[in-house]
Design a protein around this motif. Structure first.
Motif, PDB file in Angstrom:
ATOM      1  N   CYS A  95     -14.124 -14.206  15.905  1.00 18.86           N
ATOM      2  CA  CYS A  95     -14.155 -12.672  15.871  1.00 18.86           C
ATOM      3  C   CYS A  95     -12.724 -12.169  15.231  1.00 18.86           C
ATOM      4  CB  CYS A  95     -13.638 -12.358  17.463  1.00 18.86           C
ATOM      5  SG  CYS A  95     -15.221 -12.555  18.434  1.00 18.86           S
ATOM      6  N   VAL A 122     -17.743 -11.035  16.184  1.00 20.25           N
ATOM      7  CA  VAL A 122     -17.515  -9.579  16.623  1.00 20.25           C
ATOM      8  C   VAL A 122     -16.228  -8.988  15.762  1.00 20.25           C
ATOM      9  CG1 VAL A 122     -17.232  -7.676  18.329  1.00 20.25           C
ATOM     10  CG2 VAL A 122     -19.046  -9.631  18.662  1.00 20.25           C
ATOM     11  N   ARG A 156     -25.870  -2.346  14.741  1.00 20.27           N
ATOM     12  CA  ARG A 156     -24.467  -3.373  14.687  1.00 20.27           C
ATOM     13  C   ARG A 156     -23.333  -2.602  14.609  1.00 20.27           C
ATOM     14  NH1 ARG A 156     -28.331  -5.644  16.476  1.00 20.27           N
ATOM     15  NH2 ARG A 156     -29.174  -7.774  16.023  1.00 20.27           N
ATOM     16  N   LEU A 205     -20.149 -13.169  22.208  1.00 17.89           N
ATOM     17  CA  LEU A 205     -19.472 -12.352  21.355  1.00 17.89           C
ATOM     18  C   LEU A 205     -19.021 -12.959  19.944  1.00 17.89           C
ATOM     19  CD1 LEU A 205     -17.518 -10.498  23.833  1.00 17.89           C
ATOM     20  CD2 LEU A 205     -19.451  -9.805  23.159  1.00 17.89           C
ATOM     21  N   TYR A 262     -28.596  -2.301  20.127  1.00 20.01           N
ATOM     22  CA  TYR A 262     -28.594  -3.698  19.414  1.00 20.01           C
ATOM     23  C   TYR A 262     -29.997  -4.247  19.402  1.00 20.01           C
ATOM     24  CZ  TYR A 262     -27.106  -8.350  19.091  1.00 20.01           C
ATOM     25  OH  TYR A 262     -26.889  -9.745  18.595  1.00 20.01           O
ATOM     26  N   ASP A 309     -23.957 -10.717  19.109  1.00 16.27           N
ATOM     27  CA  ASP A 309     -23.453 -11.251  17.766  1.00 16.27           C
ATOM     28  C   ASP A 309     -23.428 -10.418  16.530  1.00 16.27           C
ATOM     29  OD1 ASP A 309     -22.877 -13.694  16.245  1.00 16.27           O
ATOM     30  OD2 ASP A 309     -24.951 -14.079  15.957  1.00 16.27           O
ATOM     31  N   SER A 310     -22.260 -10.435  15.789  1.00 15.45           N
ATOM     32  CA  SER A 310     -21.829  -9.920  14.449  1.00 15.45           C
ATOM     33  C   SER A 310     -22.030  -8.447  14.849  1.00 15.45           C
ATOM     34  CB  SER A 310     -22.867 -10.337  13.399  1.00 15.45           C
ATOM     35  OG  SER A 310     -22.910 -11.571  13.390  1.00 15.45           O
ATOM     36  N   VAL A 311     -21.448  -7.725  15.697  1.00  9.22           N
ATOM     37  CA  VAL A 311     -21.414  -6.384  15.925  1.00  9.22           C
ATOM     38  C   VAL A 311     -19.978  -5.729  15.439  1.00  9.22           C
ATOM     39  CG1 VAL A 311     -23.037  -6.164  17.704  1.00  9.22           C
ATOM     40  CG2 VAL A 311     -20.949  -6.320  18.357  1.00  9.22           C
TER      41      VAL A 311
END
Length: 151
Positions: free
Chosen positions: A85, A55, A15, A52, A10, A33-35
């Motif tokens: 999310c 996500v 990501r 999170l 990360y 963030d944003s995975v």
């Protein structure tokens, strides 16, 4: 993959963590963030206070909401922020979701089974309702059995 490797990847800019399996890992207070965690499985993972936001925790197959759904088993998500999310088809089993924040999440077909939602700020939306089995509602009341509504 273990928690340290996930955080190294990360930090290096990766990501996409689709279908990873994490178990017995402490990821408390991490920022992911944003995975993309679609299809991931978490077993006994501490995500207490984790950020999170944005996500993707949905199923990896858009056409089958039961195939490869993200699963959380015996996880601590207390005080986690899961704003914006994609929780579509996610499964939470025997997990602590006290004071979790899920505002603006797509929660289509999300399942909560034997979880503690006390103090949670649930603000998701979706085409199909969430399903709840044997949960502690945000107001602290235990609901035995199955329901679509906890409020």
């Amino acid at each position: 993959m273990d928690g340290e490797e996930l955080l190294r990847c990360y930090d290096a800019g990766e990501r996409d963590f689709r279908a990873i399996i994490l178990q017995h890992t402490d990821l408390s207070n991490v920022k992911l963030d944003s995975v993309n965690l679609s299809g991931a499985c978490f077993y006994n993972v501490n995500l207490h206070g984790a950020n999170l936001k944005n996500v993707n925790l949905s199923s990896t197959e858009w056409w089958d909401c039961n195939l490869l759904a993200v699963q959380f088993w015996l996880c601590n998500l207390k005080d986690a922020i899961m704003e914006h999310c994609v929780l579509e088809s996610a499964r939470f089993f025997d997990s602590d979701l006290r004071r979790v924040y899920t505002r603006f999440c797509n929660a289509t077909c999300t399942n909560f089974i034997r979880v503690n939602l006390q103090g949670a700020d649930l603000g998701g939306y979706g085409e199909e309702p969430c399903e709840f089995w044997d949960v502690i509602r945000p107001d602290g009341v235990f609901i035995s059995g199955f329901t679509y509504h906890i409020t």
